[in-house]
Motif scaffolding. Sequence first.
Motif, PDB file in Angstrom:
ATOM      1  N   UNK A  46       0.904  -1.156   0.023  1.00 32.70           N
ATOM      2  CA  UNK A  46      -0.011   0.061  -0.038  1.00 32.70           C
ATOM      3  C   UNK A  46       0.594   1.283  -0.080  1.00 32.70           C
ATOM      4  N   UNK A  47       0.252   2.438  -0.446  1.00 33.14           N
ATOM      5  CA  UNK A  47       0.802   3.571  -0.394  1.00 33.14           C
ATOM      6  C   UNK A  47       0.171   4.512   0.385  1.00 33.14           C
ATOM      7  N   UNK A  48       0.938   5.574   0.957  1.00 24.93           N
ATOM      8  CA  UNK A  48       0.206   6.633   1.521  1.00 24.93           C
ATOM      9  C   UNK A  48       1.090   7.682   1.787  1.00 24.93           C
ATOM     10  N   UNK A  49       0.372   9.049   1.659  1.00 24.16           N
ATOM     11  CA  UNK A  49       1.149  10.177   2.102  1.00 24.16           C
ATOM     12  C   UNK A  49       0.284  11.012   2.950  1.00 24.16           C
ATOM     13  N   UNK A  50       0.832  11.757   3.965  1.00 25.41           N
ATOM     14  CA  UNK A  50      -0.223  12.530   4.732  1.00 25.41           C
ATOM     15  C   UNK A  50       0.618  13.668   5.433  1.00 25.41           C
ATOM     16  N   UNK A  51      -0.077  14.689   5.988  1.00 24.19           N
ATOM     17  CA  UNK A  51       0.551  15.982   6.320  1.00 24.19           C
ATOM     18  C   UNK A  51      -0.174  16.295   7.681  1.00 24.19           C
ATOM     19  N   UNK A  52       0.402  16.112   8.935  1.00 24.45           N
ATOM     20  CA  UNK A  52      -0.594  16.777   9.926  1.00 24.45           C
ATOM     21  C   UNK A  52       0.272  17.897  10.518  1.00 24.45           C
ATOM     22  N   UNK A  53      -0.665  19.025  10.749  1.00 25.13           N
ATOM     23  CA  UNK A  53      -0.030  20.074  11.406  1.00 25.13           C
ATOM     24  C   UNK A  53      -0.846  20.429  12.562  1.00 25.13           C
ATOM     25  N   UNK A  54      -0.032  21.152  13.521  1.00 25.39           N
ATOM     26  CA  UNK A  54      -0.656  21.682  14.602  1.00 25.39           C
ATOM     27  C   UNK A  54      -0.244  22.925  14.952  1.00 25.39           C
ATOM     28  N   UNK A  55      -0.982  23.874  15.151  1.00 29.50           N
ATOM     29  CA  UNK A  55      -0.624  25.367  15.418  1.00 29.50           C
ATOM     30  C   UNK A  55      -1.332  25.823  16.701  1.00 29.50           C
ATOM     31  N   UNK A  56      -0.723  26.248  17.754  1.00 30.67           N
ATOM     32  CA  UNK A  56      -1.158  27.039  18.761  1.00 30.67           C
ATOM     33  C   UNK A  56      -1.783  28.422  18.195  1.00 30.67           C
ATOM     34  N   UNK A  57      -3.003  28.756  18.510  1.00 28.75           N
ATOM     35  CA  UNK A  57      -3.545  30.068  18.051  1.00 28.75           C
ATOM     36  C   UNK A  57      -3.953  30.828  19.229  1.00 28.75           C
ATOM     37  N   UNK A  58      -4.471  32.126  19.248  1.00 25.09           N
ATOM     38  CA  UNK A  58      -4.821  32.749  20.263  1.00 25.09           C
ATOM     39  C   UNK A  58      -5.635  32.222  21.309  1.00 25.09           C
ATOM     40  N   UNK A  59      -5.623  32.311  22.738  1.00 25.83           N
ATOM     41  CA  UNK A  59      -6.268  31.892  23.472  1.00 25.83           C
ATOM     42  C   UNK A  59      -7.755  32.631  23.619  1.00 25.83           C
TER      43      UNK A  59
END
Length: 166
Positions: A46-59
């Motif tokens: 099988x093949x896979x590609x992924x991008x996971x991003x986590x960004x802190x934003x203003x409280x």
Amino acid sequence: FPLHNREFVIRLIWSRLAERTVAVAVVSVDKTVEYGGGIRGKLVKGQTKALFTATNIDDVGGVPQCKIELLQFVDAGGYIPVGIVNKKLPEALSGVGLLSDSFKRDNDVDNAELATLATIIRNKEQEYDDDEKEAIRRGKEFYERCKEDKHFVELESPDDRVKMRL
């Protein structure tokens, strides 16, 4: 079973994109993994590609916030009947739901925003135009008439802090 004997060999790459953002990239790699027992020849690649991003934003009202994004492509290899895909896809995405639930702070954010709004209403001078002043005056008059009217029937209230009349 159509989804057994699938092999995904991947590389994970972690990176800080900015001071408040991290990302994890997932890419398939063309490497041979020896599992022993002659199973290698029986696997569908099988093949896979992924991008996971986590960004802190203003409280919001002192409640920490972050933005999570997952983009993913999966090719399970070979033929998989549509019915099986439709059945298994929700299970595969359940991890995303669990992640979302673990970060969910909707009630905390709503309460913080409500408290901020209540503070503004209590402490800042409100400016009303003539139409708004008239609506407030009529609303107060209606409230006073209802309060004085003795023809209402008392109703049982589910909340002891609320009196209900009809």
